[in-house]
Scaffold this active site. Structure first.
Site, PDB file in Angstrom:
ATOM      1  N   ALA A  11       5.431   3.534  -0.968  1.00  0.00           N
ATOM      2  CA  ALA A  11       5.177   4.747  -2.052  1.00  0.00           C
ATOM      3  C   ALA A  11       5.411   4.163  -3.593  1.00  0.00           C
ATOM      4  O   ALA A  11       4.707   4.829  -4.598  1.00  0.00           O
ATOM      5  CB  ALA A  11       6.478   5.507  -1.875  1.00  0.00           C
ATOM      6  N   ARG A  44      11.283  -0.125  -0.373  1.00  0.00           N
ATOM      7  CA  ARG A  44      12.377  -0.862  -0.457  1.00  0.00           C
ATOM      8  C   ARG A  44      13.462  -0.522  -1.597  1.00  0.00           C
ATOM      9  O   ARG A  44      14.635  -0.643  -1.341  1.00  0.00           O
ATOM     10  CB  ARG A  44      12.242  -2.556  -0.537  1.00  0.00           C
ATOM     11  N   VAL A  88      11.201  -1.135   6.286  1.00  0.00           N
ATOM     12  CA  VAL A  88      10.520  -0.707   7.371  1.00  0.00           C
ATOM     13  C   VAL A  88      10.821  -1.678   8.624  1.00  0.00           C
ATOM     14  O   VAL A  88      10.504  -1.380   9.766  1.00  0.00           O
ATOM     15  CB  VAL A  88       9.193  -0.605   7.177  1.00  0.00           C
ATOM     16  N   ASP A 179     -11.859   4.088   5.019  1.00  0.00           N
ATOM     17  CA  ASP A 179     -12.862   3.331   4.567  1.00  0.00           C
ATOM     18  C   ASP A 179     -13.279   3.841   3.328  1.00  0.00           C
ATOM     19  O   ASP A 179     -13.999   4.849   3.571  1.00  0.00           O
ATOM     20  CB  ASP A 179     -14.116   2.970   5.627  1.00  0.00           C
ATOM     21  N   HIS A 180     -12.731   3.608   2.330  1.00  0.00           N
ATOM     22  CA  HIS A 180     -13.043   4.679   1.314  1.00  0.00           C
ATOM     23  C   HIS A 180     -14.390   4.974   0.676  1.00  0.00           C
ATOM     24  O   HIS A 180     -14.748   5.918   0.073  1.00  0.00           O
ATOM     25  CB  HIS A 180     -12.048   4.160  -0.055  1.00  0.00           C
ATOM     26  N   HIS A 242     -17.182  -1.377   4.478  1.00  0.00           N
ATOM     27  CA  HIS A 242     -18.014  -0.680   3.600  1.00  0.00           C
ATOM     28  C   HIS A 242     -19.504  -0.453   3.614  1.00  0.00           C
ATOM     29  O   HIS A 242     -20.168   0.369   3.865  1.00  0.00           O
ATOM     30  CB  HIS A 242     -17.824  -0.915   2.236  1.00  0.00           C
TER      31      HIS A 242
HETATM   32  C1  BG6 Z   1     -12.230  -2.547  -2.031  1.00  0.00           C
HETATM   33  C2  BG6 Z   1     -12.110  -4.174  -1.908  1.00  0.00           C
HETATM   34  O1  BG6 Z   1     -12.081  -1.997  -0.600  1.00  0.00           O
HETATM   35  O2  BG6 Z   1     -13.326  -1.902  -2.698  1.00  0.00           O
HETATM   36  C3  BG6 Z   1     -12.359  -4.567  -3.500  1.00  0.00           C
HETATM   37  O3  BG6 Z   1     -11.258  -4.579  -1.425  1.00  0.00           O
HETATM   38  C4  BG6 Z   1     -13.415  -3.885  -4.314  1.00  0.00           C
HETATM   39  O4  BG6 Z   1     -12.429  -6.050  -3.507  1.00  0.00           O
HETATM   40  C5  BG6 Z   1     -13.345  -2.235  -3.738  1.00  0.00           C
HETATM   41  O5  BG6 Z   1     -13.436  -4.149  -5.486  1.00  0.00           O
HETATM   42  C6  BG6 Z   1     -14.686  -1.599  -4.509  1.00  0.00           C
HETATM   43  O6  BG6 Z   1     -14.551  -0.298  -4.427  1.00  0.00           O
HETATM   44  P1  BG6 Z   1     -15.200   0.563  -5.365  1.00  0.00           P
HETATM   45  O7  BG6 Z   1     -14.826   1.906  -4.957  1.00  0.00           O
HETATM   46  O8  BG6 Z   1     -14.827   0.304  -6.730  1.00  0.00           O
HETATM   47  O9  BG6 Z   1     -16.801   0.510  -5.230  1.00  0.00           O
END
Ligand code: BG6
Length: 487
Positions: A11, A44, A88, A179-180, A242
């Site tokens: 956090a 922690r 943890v 996976d953003h 990604h």
């Molecule tokens: C992350 C990587 O998953 O994605 C980074 O670990 C990278 O190295 C980043 O910079 C890029 O994300 P975005 O959203 O800025 O394209």
């Protein structure tokens, strides 16, 4: 939506500060949180609830896309946050956390539904999952979910081990792998663009598409992450997850239903149909690069090997370009080109669909109509553009490419984490990476990892601030194409 408690491990970390608190805050502003809801942060560091709330407030003010100055609203938001210091690795600390959570659930009439979000080093995923299950936390009467962040393993085998250890305690349906890139609005929009537009749906195949180019270029270098990055490289950091996700989303066939399960099935069919690379063929289809010194936006940039924490003789890839073939009826014969790199000329994630150009022969040589291009701009600006040929009214009626463009209004665009956390709260896993996808991606990438580690693929140095090594351009030239730079 069911009431629930969101428990965040890590956090006080960077991800929590930059992404998770701002995302929860924006969901709060949009009334998208359940009525009975609490957040427990753990770390922690010893901290009171008050200190923790001040930390959350500061993070939100600094990183959220919006902030409402109304003190009552802010107070209402911050009162949802609680903090419990813990180690943890110590089983007894989970008992302490469980008691605090139970107390809050009773006071706030919150059902015992719990989401555990692990914003910690991946080595701790298995340990935390086992302690959650084996402690008092494991006896809750409601549902449980686990959110984890990449990296999901370092290679195929370690990913399988990690998955095995998690699956002892959580079912696949309970695991939400972030996976953003799947949370980016234009990536979520791909299925609509492809399938809700009859003209695109008709053209979305090898009859009409000449090639597909997926680019994720960054201007940043390794930053303060050398310890992780020097062992990962672009292939593990961006490509295996990604970029292969973008490929699956672009190339999947229309699902029978728009459900998480059906979409996932279609994505998995794509990755299974990827033509496997033999280790000895990797150098023919994959370009490996590393940035040297150069200039980025008028400022000098040091070479990768001179970055703090990087091995002076490192052969880690900061750039990868690859040619992939999907051996199915829809895509046979269409090359997919993927490239990603750090310290490049611009920050841009985009997917370019280049359509075939059969008319070229029927026009006089000097006219030479350009191919139609559909460009999906994922990042940093969200939008779609379409290149057509048009006769210029002046200029001797010359034929020239024009671009039709849609650009989303930046203020209306939610952050990836907002969309993903909202889905996790609702239990919708459509835009999370399923284990089968992750495993198949590792399987495809593994020969590349092996060839890189055996130095079977040349490492091309490229100047910082450029479009990457020359070899990446030659890769497309071999097929009669070139990267669309679109500046
Ligand atoms: C992350 C990587 O998953 O994605 C980074 O670990 C990278 O190295 C980043 O910079 C890029 O994300 P975005 O959203 O800025 O394209």
């Amino acid at each position: 939506m069911d009431g629930m408690t969101f428990i965040l491990f890590g956090a006080t970390g960077d991800l929590a500060k930059r992404k998770i608190y701002p995302a929860i805050y924006n969901l709060f502003l949009d009334d998208k949180l359940p009525r009975a809801f609490a957040v427990f942060g753990t770390g922690r560091r010893e901290m009171s609830d008050e200190d923790f709330r001040a930390h959350v407030e500061q993070s939100v003010k600094t990183f959220s896309r919006r902030w409402d100055d109304d003190r009552d609203r802010a107070g209402q938001f911050l009162r949802m946050f609680h903090y419990c210091a813990m180690d943890v690795t110590q089983p007894q600390d989970y008992g302490k956390l469980a008691q605090r959570i139970r107390q809050r659930e009773q006071d706030g009439k919150i059902p015992e539904n719990r989401i555990y979000s692990l914003s910690v080093a991946p080595e701790l995923f298995g340990v935390i999952a086992s302690h959650i299950s084996n402690s008092e936390l494991g006896s809750a009467t409601g549902w449980k979910r686990l959110i984890i962040e990449k990296p999901f393993g370092h290679d195929l085998r370690s990913a399988q081990e990690l998955n095995r250890s998690l699956r002892q305690f959580f079912d696949e349906e309970e695991i939400f792998r972030i996976d953003h890139y799947l949370g980016k609005p234009m990536v979520q929009n791909l299925e609509v663009l492809e399938f809700a537009n009859p003209i695109l749906r008709t053209l979305w195949n090898n009859q009409h598409i000449a090639n597909v180019q997926i680019t994720a270029s960054e201007t940043v270098g390794v930053e303060e992450r050398a310890g992780y990055y020097d062992k990962a490289g672009a292939i593990r950091d961006m490509f295996q997850n990604h970029l292969l996700q973008l490929l699956m989303m672009t190339a999947m066939q229309m699902p029978r239903q728009f459900s998480a399960r059906e979409i996932r099935n279609e994505k998995i069919k794509v990755v299974k149909a990827l033509r496997p690379l033999r280790r000895e063929d990797v150098a023919k289809h994959v370009v490996r690069g590393q940035y040297g010194s150069g200039w980025i936006n008028g400022k000098p940039a040091v070479a990768y090997r001179d970055e703090p924490g990087v091995d002076r003789e490192s052969n880690t890839d900061t750039f990868v370009a690859a040619r992939l073939w999907i051996d199915n009826e829809m895509w046979s014969g269409v090359p997919f080109y993927i490239r990603t790199g750090k310290r490049m000329q611009e920050k841009s994630t985009r997917i370019v669909i280049e359509f075939k150009n059969p008319l070229r022969e029927s026009y006089p040589v000097h006219v030479n109509p350009a191919p139609n291009l559909l460009v999906i701009h994922v990042n940093p600006h969200e939008g779609v553009s379409f290149q057509l040929n048009s006769k210029h009214p002046g200029k001797d009626s010359r034929v020239e490419p024009i671009t039709m463009e849609f650009a989303a209004n930046a203020n209306d665009v939610p952050e990836a984490y907002e969309l993903l956390l909202y889905d996790a709260l609702r239990g919708d896993s459509t835009f999370f990476a399923h284990w089968e996808e992750v495993e198949w991606c590792w399987k495809w990438v593994q020969p590349i990892l092996d060839a890189f580690s055996d130095q079977q693929v040349p490492l091309h140095l490229y100047e910082a601030g450029t479009q990457g090594p020359e070899a990446a351009f030659r890769l497309l030239e071999e097929d009669g194409f070139s990267w669309w730079e679109l500046n």
